[in-house]
Design a protein around this motif. Sequence first.
Motif, short mmCIF file in Angstrom:
data_model
loop_
_atom_site.label_atom_id
_atom_site.label_comp_id
_atom_site.label_asym_id
_atom_site.label_seq_id
_atom_site.Cartn_x
_atom_site.Cartn_y
_atom_site.Cartn_z
N GLY A 15 -50.82 1.42 -37.35
CA GLY A 15 -49.47 0.89 -37.38
C GLY A 15 -48.94 0.98 -38.79
N GLN A 16 -47.86 0.28 -39.03
CA GLN A 16 -47.27 0.33 -40.36
C GLN A 16 -46.51 -0.96 -40.64
N THR A 17 -46.56 -1.39 -41.88
CA THR A 17 -45.76 -2.50 -42.36
C THR A 17 -44.75 -1.90 -43.32
N GLN A 18 -43.48 -2.26 -43.14
CA GLN A 18 -42.41 -1.60 -43.89
C GLN A 18 -41.52 -2.59 -44.62
N LYS A 19 -41.05 -2.16 -45.77
CA LYS A 19 -40.04 -2.86 -46.56
C LYS A 19 -38.76 -2.06 -46.41
N TRP A 20 -37.67 -2.71 -46.00
CA TRP A 20 -36.42 -2.01 -45.70
C TRP A 20 -35.32 -2.31 -46.71
N TYR A 21 -34.63 -1.24 -47.11
CA TYR A 21 -33.48 -1.32 -48.01
C TYR A 21 -32.29 -0.64 -47.35
N ALA A 22 -31.10 -1.14 -47.64
CA ALA A 22 -29.86 -0.46 -47.24
C ALA A 22 -29.27 0.18 -48.49
N LEU A 23 -28.92 1.44 -48.38
CA LEU A 23 -28.38 2.21 -49.49
C LEU A 23 -27.07 2.87 -49.07
N ARG A 24 -26.15 2.97 -50.00
CA ARG A 24 -24.91 3.72 -49.75
C ARG A 24 -25.05 5.09 -50.37
N PHE A 25 -24.83 6.14 -49.58
CA PHE A 25 -24.85 7.51 -50.09
C PHE A 25 -23.56 7.73 -50.87
N THR A 26 -23.67 8.14 -52.12
CA THR A 26 -22.51 8.29 -52.99
C THR A 26 -22.28 9.74 -53.40
N GLY A 27 -23.09 10.64 -52.91
CA GLY A 27 -22.99 12.04 -53.32
C GLY A 27 -22.20 12.91 -52.37
N ASP A 28 -22.31 14.19 -52.60
CA ASP A 28 -21.71 15.21 -51.76
C ASP A 28 -22.77 15.59 -50.72
N GLU A 29 -22.37 15.81 -49.48
CA GLU A 29 -23.34 16.12 -48.43
C GLU A 29 -24.14 17.39 -48.70
N ARG A 30 -23.66 18.26 -49.57
CA ARG A 30 -24.43 19.45 -49.93
C ARG A 30 -25.75 19.09 -50.62
N GLU A 31 -25.85 17.86 -51.12
CA GLU A 31 -27.08 17.38 -51.73
C GLU A 31 -28.19 17.24 -50.68
N ILE A 32 -27.84 16.97 -49.45
CA ILE A 32 -28.80 16.73 -48.38
C ILE A 32 -29.36 18.06 -47.89
N ASP A 33 -30.69 18.18 -47.96
CA ASP A 33 -31.34 19.41 -47.53
C ASP A 33 -32.71 19.07 -46.95
N VAL A 34 -32.77 18.86 -45.64
CA VAL A 34 -34.04 18.49 -45.00
C VAL A 34 -34.93 19.71 -44.77
N ALA A 35 -34.35 20.90 -44.80
CA ALA A 35 -35.14 22.12 -44.59
C ALA A 35 -35.95 22.51 -45.82
N HIS A 36 -35.49 22.11 -46.99
CA HIS A 36 -36.16 22.44 -48.24
C HIS A 36 -36.33 21.17 -49.07
N PRO A 37 -37.21 20.28 -48.64
CA PRO A 37 -37.34 19.00 -49.34
C PRO A 37 -37.87 19.15 -50.76
#
Length: 152
Positions: free
Chosen positions: A86-108
């Motif tokens: 199982g897993q124990t998790q600590k959760w945070y809420a974050l606001r994305f402030t950048g340009d979506e071009r920053e997001i790249d799940v194919a090339h992490p």
Amino acid sequence: MVLNGAGRAFIGRRRNGPEHVDATHDWQMPQGGVDPGEDTYKAALRELHEETNIRSVEKLAEIEEWLAYDIPRDIAGQAWKGKYRGQTQKWYALRFTGDEREIDVAHPAGGRKPEFLEWRWEPMRNLPRLIIPFKRKVYERVVKEFADLAGR
């Protein structure tokens, strides 16, 4: 939980694994481990970057307590090479402030193997029905705790 300016949450569609029961419930928010001695918020930022390349965020809130789930017995020996139950998790809420071009799940970041096949922004209220069932209670709690942030 990463929220965009419209209050929608970032979710990624996970690669197949024994914990995934069908094509509907293979979405999740970024998550990951904390290294020994590592600050949990810094770990969250590191894991977020390693999975999505996202760096442009600001902290909005956190859930003070740790939330936990157990892996069902029928897949516990297969998921994560049987190392975890199982897993124990600590959760945070974050606001994305950048340009979506920053997001790249194919090339992490760091040349890591991609954990997500694709991503999208999703209304927060929909998240519990998209996650694998054994994590649903955690997602319901996270949505409840951060619901007021969706409109900000």
